[in-house]
Write a protein that holds these residues in place. Structure first.
Motif, PDB file in Angstrom:
ATOM      1  N   UNK A 154       0.694  -1.484  -0.083  1.00 20.86           N
ATOM      2  CA  UNK A 154       0.561  -0.044   0.035  1.00 20.86           C
ATOM      3  C   UNK A 154       1.036   1.025   0.225  1.00 20.86           C
ATOM      4  N   UNK A 155       2.232   1.253   0.355  1.00 19.42           N
ATOM      5  CA  UNK A 155       3.150   2.474   0.223  1.00 19.42           C
ATOM      6  C   UNK A 155       3.879   2.196  -0.585  1.00 19.42           C
ATOM      7  N   UNK A 156       4.532   1.963  -1.188  1.00 21.64           N
ATOM      8  CA  UNK A 156       5.258   2.079  -2.630  1.00 21.64           C
ATOM      9  C   UNK A 156       4.900   1.359  -3.932  1.00 21.64           C
ATOM     10  N   UNK A 157       4.567   1.501  -5.103  1.00 20.29           N
ATOM     11  CA  UNK A 157       4.119   0.758  -5.718  1.00 20.29           C
ATOM     12  C   UNK A 157       5.142   0.813  -7.342  1.00 20.29           C
ATOM     13  N   UNK A 158       5.536   2.441  -7.386  1.00 22.69           N
ATOM     14  CA  UNK A 158       5.546   2.762  -8.912  1.00 22.69           C
ATOM     15  C   UNK A 158       7.219   2.819  -8.656  1.00 22.69           C
ATOM     16  N   UNK A 159       7.748   3.625  -7.497  1.00 21.46           N
ATOM     17  CA  UNK A 159       9.188   4.341  -7.759  1.00 21.46           C
ATOM     18  C   UNK A 159      10.332   2.956  -6.349  1.00 21.46           C
ATOM     19  N   UNK A 160      11.141   3.330  -7.052  1.00 17.13           N
ATOM     20  CA  UNK A 160      12.247   1.940  -6.704  1.00 17.13           C
ATOM     21  C   UNK A 160      12.761   2.564  -5.721  1.00 17.13           C
ATOM     22  N   UNK A 161      12.524   1.009  -5.601  1.00 12.55           N
ATOM     23  CA  UNK A 161      12.857   0.511  -3.240  1.00 12.55           C
ATOM     24  C   UNK A 161      14.249  -0.461  -3.755  1.00 12.55           C
ATOM     25  N   UNK A 162      15.124  -0.112  -2.367  1.00 13.67           N
ATOM     26  CA  UNK A 162      15.811  -0.930  -2.293  1.00 13.67           C
ATOM     27  C   UNK A 162      16.769   0.054  -1.190  1.00 13.67           C
ATOM     28  N   UNK A 163      17.214  -0.648  -0.144  1.00 12.22           N
ATOM     29  CA  UNK A 163      17.685  -0.134   1.597  1.00 12.22           C
ATOM     30  C   UNK A 163      17.885  -1.100   1.810  1.00 12.22           C
ATOM     31  N   UNK A 164      19.305  -1.830   2.392  1.00 10.64           N
ATOM     32  CA  UNK A 164      20.092  -2.758   2.314  1.00 10.64           C
ATOM     33  C   UNK A 164      19.906  -2.858   4.397  1.00 10.64           C
ATOM     34  N   UNK A 165      19.492  -1.070   4.725  1.00 12.27           N
ATOM     35  CA  UNK A 165      19.735  -1.399   6.210  1.00 12.27           C
ATOM     36  C   UNK A 165      17.832  -1.619   6.982  1.00 12.27           C
ATOM     37  N   UNK A 166      16.807  -0.967   6.378  1.00 13.46           N
ATOM     38  CA  UNK A 166      15.572  -1.483   6.364  1.00 13.46           C
ATOM     39  C   UNK A 166      14.739  -2.907   5.973  1.00 13.46           C
ATOM     40  N   UNK A 167      16.076  -3.297   4.624  1.00 15.16           N
ATOM     41  CA  UNK A 167      15.299  -4.640   4.523  1.00 15.16           C
ATOM     42  C   UNK A 167      15.941  -5.532   5.270  1.00 15.16           C
TER      43      UNK A 167
END
Length: 604
Positions: A154-167
Motif C-alpha cells: 500500500x505504500x510504494x508501488x511505482x518508484x524504485x526501492x532498495x535499502x539494505x538497512x531497512x530490509x
C-alpha cells in the motif's frame, strides 16, 4: 453454482478441498480467509471444522494458514484438531509498509467496540478487531502455531526501492518473539486492478528507452535486497552490489546510497501519517492531498479516520511513540511535554533524507554511466522521493502551526504556516517537473481517483491548499489576532524545542524472565529529567502502563511487578524522560530508523 444450499455448503467445500489436494499433490499449504470477506459469517465454527477436515482427508501434511483478521482461538483450535500444521498470518502494519519494527500500539479505532458492526463481523469488527492490522494476541509464549507476517503493497508501488538497512531490520523483526518470518507483496501486486491498466502493456513509463523488457525487471535490485536480507539480515553486501556493479558500472556506490536513503522516505511517511489503514484508499506515494486546514471541501480518507478530517488530525500507525500535529500542538498550548516523537522530529528526518538523496545525485552526475537507462531510472525516482520527503516535511511543519492557530486564533501562527506551505507546494512542483515527461499521467491501481493519477495530475490540489490557508485568516476574530500569554509561551516552546533524542544504551533490563517474576528496568540518564518506564505485554489488544522511575545511587530504576508478569506473554518496555528542551526515549530510534525502539524481555 447449482445445488449449493446453506445446509450443504460446508460438506461441499470439505470434499472439494480434499479432491483438490489429491489431484494436485504439489500443494503444500492452503490459506484460509477466516473473516467475513471469505463469505462465511464470523463465528460459523461448524463450517471451518469441516473445511479443515477436508485438508486432513488428503492423507498428507498440508499447512493450514489462517489470515489474522477475524481469527480467534476457537478457530485455531479447530485447525489444531485437524492434525495439520497451522500458521497464522497477521499484517505487519495495516496494509502499508512502515519502519521495520512492529508498531508498539495500534490505532485507537482498532480496539474492539462495545458492539460489533454486524452479526457477520462479530470478530473482525467486534471482539477481535485488534487483529485487523497487527499481531494482536498471537505471540503468546506457549503457542503451537506459526506466526508469519505479511507486508502489503500500500505504500510504494511505482518508484524504485532498495535499502539494505531497512530490509535487514525487517528480517530481524520478522522473528520477533519467535515469529516465523514475513511475506512481502511486490510492487506490481495491484497494478492495473479492475481493468485500469494501460491498454496493451503494464509499464509506467511514457519516456522512450526507460522501460525494461519485462515490468518486474525494473525492481530486480529490490528483489535481491529483500530476498537476501529477509532470509539473513547479516548477509554479505556483495550479494546485492554485484547487481549494481553490473548494471550501473562506476555509479554503483552512489546508486546504492541514493536508493538506500530514498527508500526510507515513504515507510517513514506511512508510519507517521496514517489517514487510512486500507491500501485501497491511502497511497502516500502518489498522495491525495489531505488539507491542513478547515476551509474547503477536499476531504479524502474520511471513512477511516475520526474527524475533524485534516492533516494534523490524521492518526499515526504507532500512537504510543508518535504524536500527531494536533496532539503535539495541544501539549504545547497546555504547557506540558508530550513524551513521544513530535511531527517536527519526522520533518527533521525527512529533510535529512532529502539532503542525502541530493548529495548522492550530485555524485551520480559525474559518473560514466549517468546516461544509461539503469542509472537514469534511479536518478529519476530518487529525485521524486527527495521531493516527497521535502513535501511531507513541510506538511508536518505547517500543520503544527495550523493546529496552534486553531487553538489560539492568533494570526501570527498562520504567517509561519503559510511560509512552510509555500515550500511544500514548491516541493510538489519539483516532483511534477521530474515526472511529467517520464511517467504516464494515469498510473492505475484501481478505478477510484485516489488509486490512479500521477504526481503531475495531483499538483492542482496541492496548489489550491494555499488559497484555503489564506482564507482561514477570516476565521480569526479581530480581538484575538494577537497571541495571548499562553500562545506566546507555546510559540516560544515550539521555536526553542530540541529534537527528540534516542538513547540506544540508556535503558537496561534482563533479556529473559520467568512467569510471575518481577522485572527491574534501569536507566542511566546523566541529564536528569524524571524518567518514566512504559511497559506492556507483547499483546496489541492491551494498553500500555507507566510508572515513574526512582533515583538510586547509580541511576534510576523501576520494577514491573510480579503479578503483571504472571501472564502468558513476553514483555516490552521503554523509558521516556524530559531533559531541558527535549524529550529523551530509550532506546528510541537510531538515525538509520531500522531498529526496534523498545526493549523486549522473553519469558522462559
Amino acid at each position: 453454482m447449482r445445488g449449493i444450499t446453506r445446509d450443504n455448503l460446508a460438506p461441499y467445500c470439505r470434499d472439494a478441498i480434499t479432491a483438490l489436494l489429491k489431484a494436485v499433490p504439489e500443494i503444500t499449504g492452503l490459506t484460509f480467509r477466516v473473516h467475513v470477506e471469505g463469505g462465511i459469517p464470523e463465528g460459523d465454527y461448524a463450517f471451518w471444522q469441516q473445511a479443515f477436515q477436508g485438508v486432513a482427508a488428503a492423507g498428507r501434511p498440508v499447512e493450514i494458514d489462517m489470515h489474522g483478521k477475524g481469527l480467534d482461538h476457537e478457530t485455531i483450535g479447530l485447525a489444531r484438531a485437524s492434525g495439520m500444521p497451522i500458521t497464522t498470518s497477521p499484517k505487519f502494519m495495516a496494509e502499508h509498509m512502515g519502519l521495520p519494527y512492529h508498531q508498539s500500539a495500534i490505532r485507537e479505532r482498532e480496539y474492539p467496540p462495545e458492539v460489533a458492526r454486524s452479526e457477520r463481523e462479530q470478530l473482525s469488527e467486534g471482539s477481535r478487531k485488534f487483529l485487523r492490522y497487527s499481531y494482536g494476541d498471537l505471540l503468546s509464549k506457549d503457542r503451537d502455531w506459526k506466526v508469519l507476517y505479511r507486508i502489503w503493497a500500500g505504500t510504494q508501488r511505482v518508484l524504485l526501492w532498495g535499502d539494505p538497512v531497512l530490509a535487514a531490520g525487517y528480517g530481524r523483526s520478522s522473528t520477533y518473539c519467535g515469529s516465523d518470518g514475513v511475506e512481502w507483496c511486490e510492487p506490481g501486486s495491484f497494478k492495473g486492478r479492475m481493468g485500469t491498466g494501460v491498454p496493451g502493456q503494464r509499464f509506467h513509463y511514457q519516456k522512450q528507452g526507460l522501460a525494461t523488457k519485462y515490468d518486474w525487471q525494473k525492481h530486480a535490485y529490490l528483489y535481491r535486497v529483500w530476498g537476501r536480507l529477509l532470509y539473513n539480515p547479516e548477509a554479505a553486501r556483495d550479494g546485492w552490489m554485484r547487481h549494481l556493479r553490473r548494471t550501473c558500472g562506476d555509479a554503483a556506490e552512489a546508486c546504492e546510497t541514493a536508493l538506500s536513503l530514498a527508500s526510507r522516505v515513504l515507510p517513514l511517511v506511512s508510519l507517521t501519517h496514517g489517514p487510512s489503514a486500507s491500501n485501497n484508499h491511502y497511497w502516500p506515494e502518489i498522495y491525495s492531498n489531505l488539507p491542513v486546514g478547515t476551509v474547503g471541501n477536499r476531504r479524502p480518507y474520511g471513512s477511516d479516520m475520526d474527524g475533524p478530517v485534516r492533516f494534523g488530525n490524521a492518526p499515526t500507525f504507532d500512537p504510543q511513540l508518535f504524536a500527531t500535529p494536533r496532539e503535539f500542538a495541544e501539549a504545547l498550548h497546555q504547557g506540558r511535554a508530550d513524551r513521544r516523537y513530535a511531527p517536527l522530529d519526522v520533518a527533521d528526518w525527512l529533510e535529512r533524507l532529502a539532503e542525502g538523496c541530493d548529495t548522492a545525485l550530485v555524485s551520480l552526475k559525474g559518473s560514466a554511466t549517468f546516461e544509461t537507462a539503469e542509472v537514469q531510472r534511479i536518478v529519476i525516482d530518487t529525485g521524486i522521493l527527495s521531493g516527497i520527503a521535502r513535501f511531507f516535511a513541510q506538511k508536518f511543519r505547517v500543520s503544527t502551526w495550523v493546529e496552534l492557530f486553531l487553538l489560539s486564533k492568533a494570526a501570527v501562527t498562520l504567517d509561519r504556516a503559510e511560509a512552510h506551505l509555500k515550500r511544500a507546494v514548491l516541493a510538489w512542483q519539483g516532483i511534477a517537473d521530474i515526472a511529467r515527461d517520464v511517467y504516464h499521467d494515469d498510473l492505475t491501481y484501481g478505478p477510484q481517483s485516489w488509486l490512479r493519477g500521477s504526481w503531475q495530475q495531483r499538483l492542482r490540489e496541492v496548489e489550491i491548499e494555499l488559497t484555503d490557508l489564506q482564507a482561514m485568516r477570516s476565521e480569526a476574530p479581530h480581538e484575538t489576532v494577537h497571541p495571548d500569554d499562553r500562545t506566546r509561551a507555546a510559540i516560544a516552546r515550539l521555536q526553542g524545542r530540541g529534537p527528540t533524542r534516542g538513547l540506544a544504551a540508556g535503558a537496561t533490563a534482563p533479556p529473559i524472565f520467568r512467569r510471575g517474576e518481577a522485572v527491574e528496568v534501569r536507566m542511566d540518564l546523566a541529564e536528569g529529567g524524571e524518567p518514566v518506564l512504559h511497559y506492556r505485554h507483547v499483546n496489541q489488544a492491551e494498553r500500555w502502563r507507566s510508572m515513574p522511575m526512582q533515583r538510586g545511587a547509580d541511576g534510576f530504576a523501576a520494577v514491573i511487578p510480579s503479578d503483571y508478569t504472571d501472564s502468558p506473554f513476553h514483555l516490552q518496555f521503554y523509558v521516556s524522560a524530559v531533559a531541558g528542551d527535549r524529550v529523551v526515549l530509550a532506546p528510541g530510534l537510531r538515525d538509520d530508523l531500522a531498529n526496534e525502539p523498545y526493549l523486549t524481555a522473553l519469558q522462559v
